[in-house]
Structure formats: C-alpha cells, structure tokens
Motif scaffolding. Structure first.
Motif, PDB file in Angstrom:
ATOM      1  N   PHE A  24       0.789  -1.228   0.000  1.00  0.00           N
ATOM      2  CA  PHE A  24       0.000   0.000   0.000  1.00  0.00           C
ATOM      3  C   PHE A  24       0.829   1.289   0.000  1.00  0.00           C
ATOM      4  O   PHE A  24       0.338   2.331  -0.441  1.00  0.00           O
ATOM      5  N   ILE A  25       2.057   1.244   0.498  1.00  0.00           N
ATOM      6  CA  ILE A  25       2.800   2.486   0.736  1.00  0.00           C
ATOM      7  C   ILE A  25       3.760   2.823  -0.403  1.00  0.00           C
ATOM      8  O   ILE A  25       3.824   3.957  -0.860  1.00  0.00           O
ATOM      9  N   THR A  26       4.508   1.817  -0.885  1.00  0.00           N
ATOM     10  CA  THR A  26       5.604   2.063  -1.822  1.00  0.00           C
ATOM     11  C   THR A  26       5.176   2.866  -3.038  1.00  0.00           C
ATOM     12  O   THR A  26       5.827   3.839  -3.421  1.00  0.00           O
ATOM     13  N   GLU A  27       4.067   2.473  -3.680  1.00  0.00           N
ATOM     14  CA  GLU A  27       3.647   3.116  -4.917  1.00  0.00           C
ATOM     15  C   GLU A  27       2.809   4.370  -4.688  1.00  0.00           C
ATOM     16  O   GLU A  27       2.850   5.304  -5.480  1.00  0.00           O
ATOM     17  N   LYS A  28       2.027   4.390  -3.605  1.00  0.00           N
ATOM     18  CA  LYS A  28       1.039   5.453  -3.435  1.00  0.00           C
ATOM     19  C   LYS A  28       1.583   6.688  -2.727  1.00  0.00           C
ATOM     20  O   LYS A  28       1.136   7.796  -2.979  1.00  0.00           O
ATOM     21  N   TRP A 176      18.208 -11.511   8.236  1.00  0.00           N
ATOM     22  CA  TRP A 176      18.787 -11.745   6.905  1.00  0.00           C
ATOM     23  C   TRP A 176      17.686 -11.788   5.834  1.00  0.00           C
ATOM     24  O   TRP A 176      17.786 -11.127   4.797  1.00  0.00           O
ATOM     25  N   SER A 177      16.626 -12.543   6.110  1.00  0.00           N
ATOM     26  CA  SER A 177      15.531 -12.699   5.138  1.00  0.00           C
ATOM     27  C   SER A 177      14.807 -11.384   4.906  1.00  0.00           C
ATOM     28  O   SER A 177      14.537 -10.994   3.760  1.00  0.00           O
ATOM     29  N   PHE A 178      14.478 -10.680   5.991  1.00  0.00           N
ATOM     30  CA  PHE A 178      13.704  -9.451   5.865  1.00  0.00           C
ATOM     31  C   PHE A 178      14.512  -8.338   5.200  1.00  0.00           C
ATOM     32  O   PHE A 178      13.967  -7.539   4.433  1.00  0.00           O
ATOM     33  N   THR A 179      15.807  -8.269   5.504  1.00  0.00           N
ATOM     34  CA  THR A 179      16.650  -7.256   4.864  1.00  0.00           C
ATOM     35  C   THR A 179      16.725  -7.505   3.362  1.00  0.00           C
ATOM     36  O   THR A 179      16.620  -6.573   2.556  1.00  0.00           O
ATOM     37  N   LEU A 180      16.900  -8.780   2.991  1.00  0.00           N
ATOM     38  CA  LEU A 180      16.902  -9.129   1.562  1.00  0.00           C
ATOM     39  C   LEU A 180      15.570  -8.771   0.908  1.00  0.00           C
ATOM     40  O   LEU A 180      15.521  -8.239  -0.211  1.00  0.00           O
ATOM     41  N   ILE A 185      12.350  -5.266  -2.635  1.00  0.00           N
ATOM     42  CA  ILE A 185      11.197  -4.378  -2.866  1.00  0.00           C
ATOM     43  C   ILE A 185      11.678  -3.011  -3.334  1.00  0.00           C
ATOM     44  O   ILE A 185      11.142  -2.432  -4.291  1.00  0.00           O
ATOM     45  N   ARG A 186      12.700  -2.484  -2.667  1.00  0.00           N
ATOM     46  CA  ARG A 186      13.256  -1.173  -3.053  1.00  0.00           C
ATOM     47  C   ARG A 186      13.851  -1.228  -4.463  1.00  0.00           C
ATOM     48  O   ARG A 186      13.703  -0.285  -5.250  1.00  0.00           O
ATOM     49  N   GLU A 187      14.501  -2.335  -4.784  1.00  0.00           N
ATOM     50  CA  GLU A 187      15.104  -2.496  -6.113  1.00  0.00           C
ATOM     51  C   GLU A 187      14.033  -2.546  -7.199  1.00  0.00           C
ATOM     52  O   GLU A 187      14.169  -1.905  -8.253  1.00  0.00           O
ATOM     53  N   HIS A 189      10.999  -1.341  -7.003  1.00  0.00           N
ATOM     54  CA  HIS A 189      10.388  -0.011  -7.087  1.00  0.00           C
ATOM     55  C   HIS A 189      11.252   0.942  -7.901  1.00  0.00           C
ATOM     56  O   HIS A 189      10.742   1.704  -8.742  1.00  0.00           O
ATOM     57  N   GLN A 190      12.559   0.898  -7.692  1.00  0.00           N
ATOM     58  CA  GLN A 190      13.473   1.763  -8.428  1.00  0.00           C
ATOM     59  C   GLN A 190      13.483   1.421  -9.914  1.00  0.00           C
ATOM     60  O   GLN A 190      13.481   2.314 -10.776  1.00  0.00           O
ATOM     61  N   LEU A 191      13.480   0.114 -10.219  1.00  0.00           N
ATOM     62  CA  LEU A 191      13.440  -0.316 -11.622  1.00  0.00           C
ATOM     63  C   LEU A 191      12.150   0.150 -12.295  1.00  0.00           C
ATOM     64  O   LEU A 191      12.154   0.561 -13.459  1.00  0.00           O
ATOM     65  N   ARG A 192      11.043   0.093 -11.548  1.00  0.00           N
ATOM     66  CA  ARG A 192       9.764   0.530 -12.107  1.00  0.00           C
ATOM     67  C   ARG A 192       9.788   2.033 -12.415  1.00  0.00           C
ATOM     68  O   ARG A 192       9.283   2.465 -13.453  1.00  0.00           O
ATOM     69  N   LEU A 193      10.387   2.818 -11.518  1.00  0.00           N
ATOM     70  CA  LEU A 193      10.497   4.257 -11.763  1.00  0.00           C
ATOM     71  C   LEU A 193      11.372   4.541 -12.982  1.00  0.00           C
ATOM     72  O   LEU A 193      11.055   5.410 -13.801  1.00  0.00           O
ATOM     73  N   GLU A 194      12.473   3.781 -13.104  1.00  0.00           N
ATOM     74  CA  GLU A 194      13.366   3.964 -14.254  1.00  0.00           C
ATOM     75  C   GLU A 194      12.670   3.593 -15.557  1.00  0.00           C
ATOM     76  O   GLU A 194      12.854   4.247 -16.587  1.00  0.00           O
ATOM     77  N   MET A 195      11.860   2.530 -15.511  1.00  0.00           N
ATOM     78  CA  MET A 195      11.116   2.121 -16.702  1.00  0.00           C
ATOM     79  C   MET A 195      10.095   3.177 -17.088  1.00  0.00           C
ATOM     80  O   MET A 195       9.884   3.459 -18.274  1.00  0.00           O
ATOM     81  N   GLN A 196       9.434   3.776 -16.084  1.00  0.00           N
ATOM     82  CA  GLN A 196       8.470   4.836 -16.376  1.00  0.00           C
ATOM     83  C   GLN A 196       9.154   6.039 -17.015  1.00  0.00           C
ATOM     84  O   GLN A 196       8.652   6.610 -17.984  1.00  0.00           O
ATOM     85  N   ASP A 197      10.317   6.416 -16.476  1.00  0.00           N
ATOM     86  CA  ASP A 197      11.075   7.532 -17.049  1.00  0.00           C
ATOM     87  C   ASP A 197      11.519   7.212 -18.475  1.00  0.00           C
ATOM     88  O   ASP A 197      11.462   8.067 -19.363  1.00  0.00           O
TER      89      ASP A 197
END
Length: 416
Positions: A24-28, A176-180, A185-187, A189-197
């Motif tokens: 709910f938070i990352t994109e909105k 270890w699992s949660f950090t990965l 998720i951050r990666e 999200h960043q790829l999605r922003l780059e694709m949009q640009d």
C-alpha cells in the motif's frame, strides 16, 4: 516445540509491516519523509504485537523478536525513528511492571542502540550485499548482549541458554531474510520508476519525430510555391500558388493544434450540457465542409439529454469524428447522426457513414497515437477525441465493415 511455535508467531507479527508497506505504501506515497513516518509507525505496531505475545519460559522469563522491527526501523529510518522505537519498547515494557525483565530491557537498549546508530550511516551508503551483512551482524551483536545481560541478572542455566540460542538463530535468519526482502522491494520499485522515465522519454522522442516530420511536409510545399512566385511570367498562376501555400500553412497550424491538444492535461471545468443542443451546433459548423465533399447529413436528435461535460471539448471531439466520417466518402454519400437516451442511463450518440470502412485490425488500432487511415493524418485528432470522451466518463464503440461504412457510438453518462 512450543517455543519454536511461539517464535514463528513472532515472525508472522513482524512480517505485517513489510507486507503493508510493499502493498500500500511504496507506490502510493511519494514523499520520502511521509514514507519514513508511516514505516516507523508500522514497525512500532509490530514491536507492540511482538511484546504482547512473547515467548515465555523459566521463572517469568520472556523473549520476543522485537529486535527485528527495532533494528530495521533504525537502519532504514535513522536517528529519530530509532529513538521513537526504543522509547516505545521501554514504555510498553514498563506497563508489565518494574522487574528484572525491565532492567534487562533498559541495559540491552543502552548498550546496543548507540552501536546500531553508529553503523546506520554506513548502512545507508552501502550496497545491498553489505547492507545485509551489517544488519545480520548487528542482530547477532544485539542477541549476544541480551544473552549476556540476561545471564548476569538471572544466572546461566542450560534451559535458558537453549532458548536464548534459539532466539539468536531466529533473529539472525529473519533479519537476513527481511533485509533481503526489503532490498528487493526497493530495487523493484526503483526499476519501475526507471522504466516509467524511460517510457516517457521514448514517447517524447516518438512524438517529436512524428511532429517534426508532419510539420516539415507543409513547410516544404509552401517554400516551393513561394520560390515559384519569384519566377517571371507567372501572373496567372500566382493566385493559385498563394492559395495552396495558405492551405499548407493552415494544415501545419492544424497539426500543431492537434499536437498541443494531445499533450494538454484535461481541465475539469465541466458544466451541465444539453447533448442535443451541442450536436445541432456541430452539424451547423460542419455543414459547409460536408457540402465540399458532396455529403448530406441527416439528423435524429433527442432533446433535453443532459450530461456533465466541457462543451468546447465535447464539440472538438464530435467535430473530429464527424470530419473523419465525411472524409471517408471522397465521392460523396450520407452521414446519419442520431442521439437517444438508452435504458442504461447513457446518452447514445451515433455517427454513421457510407465510407470506405475498416477491418477489425484497423478498428483495434483506432485512437492510438500516430495511427491514421488518411495520408495527411497524424492520428492525434482521433486520439484526442477518445481522450476527451474518456475524461467525461464515457466510452466509444466502433462498428465498421470494409466497403460498407463505419458507425461511431458514443456513450455518455446522463444526469437528471
């Protein structure tokens, strides 16, 4: 076995913030500050849930996986979120009374929190693999401090040591699992922003190339006629060349207007509009244009069909569609325009011609940018029409048959 089950419950409670954040938070939420605030609150909720359902053992001894939300909240949030989460732990632990467990919590936080904050800046600048190592190392450090302080206050026993080791294993593996997971998720999200640009740049590049090509054609034709005007003995041709030059300049201006309309954001200055009245206006405006193509227009228009719309934009879309209908009949023909109120709560506008028609593939592509069946068309006019009708919460349906004709059906929500 019961202790393992309790730790698995702790795992579930810790997963909740990550799930809510990624869903709910990352994109909105666009502001990084707001994201940090929301994430800190979510980690705080996770801490309270973990402490509310602890792993109990021995003589009123208890353990939780609060290290995970505290550690991740501090590393990703920074100084103030870590202070907030640590203060929350102390206040909530105080709720259970001042005991050896409370002193244990205070001592562990006092020893471990400065160490976590010391590595926070390094964590923020590090790449993914190093971040995982820092987070895992800090979780081991926190658990060992907790084990040591617990042993000093309560004494070391095999049973207590066994539970502490299980706690350490769960904390390390989950950190270890949660950090990965968070990094992934951050990666993404960043790829999605780059694709949009990248997509925006691609569309701008395509628009620019098409626009330049379409403008160049009438400009070159006009330049050629102007050069011819300089030739001697062309008095009888001058009027014709001037008229053709003006027509080409008008065509260039029309292309520019279509281009600007396509890129211009829709302004929602909508009012109550009588569709029948607007259709009569459009027919009157287009009448002389239709005569030039030897096209007759017949109307059957329902009056008092009201919608919310921008009348200028509505007229623009209807004129574009009607012009296409007229131009699809180079040898003349008939255009039928009807407007009725249907049972579904829509005003139905039908524009039907006897033109060249389209196949299914052409119908599917209709309304796409740069797609036009006319040699001199850019496709932007029809794209703008679809965009305008969609902004009024309406829809366009197209029925067509090669060599028979085309019918555009426009459905617009009716109001009382």
């Amino acid at each position: 076995m019961s202790i393992v089950k309790d730790f698995l419950l702790q795992l579930t409670l810790t997963v909740i913030p990550i799930f809510i954040y990624s869903t709910f938070i990352t994109e909105k939420v666009k502001s990084e500050k707001n994201k940090h605030v929301i994430m800190t609150i979510l980690w705080g909720i996770s801490i309270i849930l973990c402490m509310s359902f602890p792993v109990s053992f021995g003589q009123n001894a208890r353990l939780e996986l609060r290290i995970i939300p505290l550690l991740l909240g501090s590393l990703y949030g920074g100084f103030w979120p870590s202070i907030f989460l640590a203060g929350l732990i102390l206040l909530y632990r105080l709720n259970f009374g001042i005991s050896v467990g409370f002193y244990n919590t205070v001592l562990v936080l006092l020893i471990s929190l400065p160490f976590i904050l010391f590595f926070q800046k390094s964590f923020k600048k590090a790449k993914k693999d190093k971040r995982v190592k820092i987070a895992v190392g800090l979780s081991v450090y926190y658990c060992l401090i907790g084990l040591t302080v617990f042993g000093m206050l309560r004494g070391f026993t095999f049973e207590h040591l066994k539970v502490q080791m299980i706690h350490l294993i769960f904390a390390v593996v989950f950190t270890w699992s949660f950090t990965l997971l968070i990094e992934k998720i951050r990666e993404i999200h960043q790829l999605r922003l780059e694709m949009q640009d990248s997509e925006k740049l691609r569309v701008i590049s395509e628009l620019t190339s098409v626009f330049a090509h379409e403008i160049r054609n009438p400009m070159q034709v006009t330049r050629g006629f102007l050069q011819l005007l300089d030739e001697p003995n062309l008095a009888q041709k001058k009027k014709e060349y001037i008229q053709l030059s003006i027509e080409e300049l008008d065509r260039a201006n029309e292309i520019i207007n279509d281009f600007l309309s396509f890129g211009k954001p829709t302004i929602h200055n909508e009012i109550r509009v009588d569709v029948g009245n607007q259709l009569h206006r459009v027919v009157n405006l287009i009448h002389s244009y239709a005569l030039g193509y030897n096209v007759e227009i017949k109307t059957d228009i329902y009056e008092n069909g009201w919608i919310y719309a921008n009348p200028q934009k509505l007229n623009q879309s209807l004129i574009n569609i009607l012009k296409n209908a007229i131009e699809s009949m180079p040898t003349g023909g008939m255009v039928w325009i009807s407007c009725v109120s249907n049972e579904d709560g829509y005003i139905k506008i039908s524009i039907k011609d006897q033109g060249i028609g389209m196949n299914q593939e052409q119908i599917d592509r209709l309304g796409s940018p740069f797609y036009s069946l006319k040699e001199s068309g850019t496709g932007l006019g029809m794209m703008v029409s679809f965009q305008i009708i969609s902004s009024f919460k309406g829809k366009i349906q197209v029925k067509s048959e090669k060599g028979v004709g085309t019918e555009f059906i426009i459905l617009l929500p009716q109001i009382a």
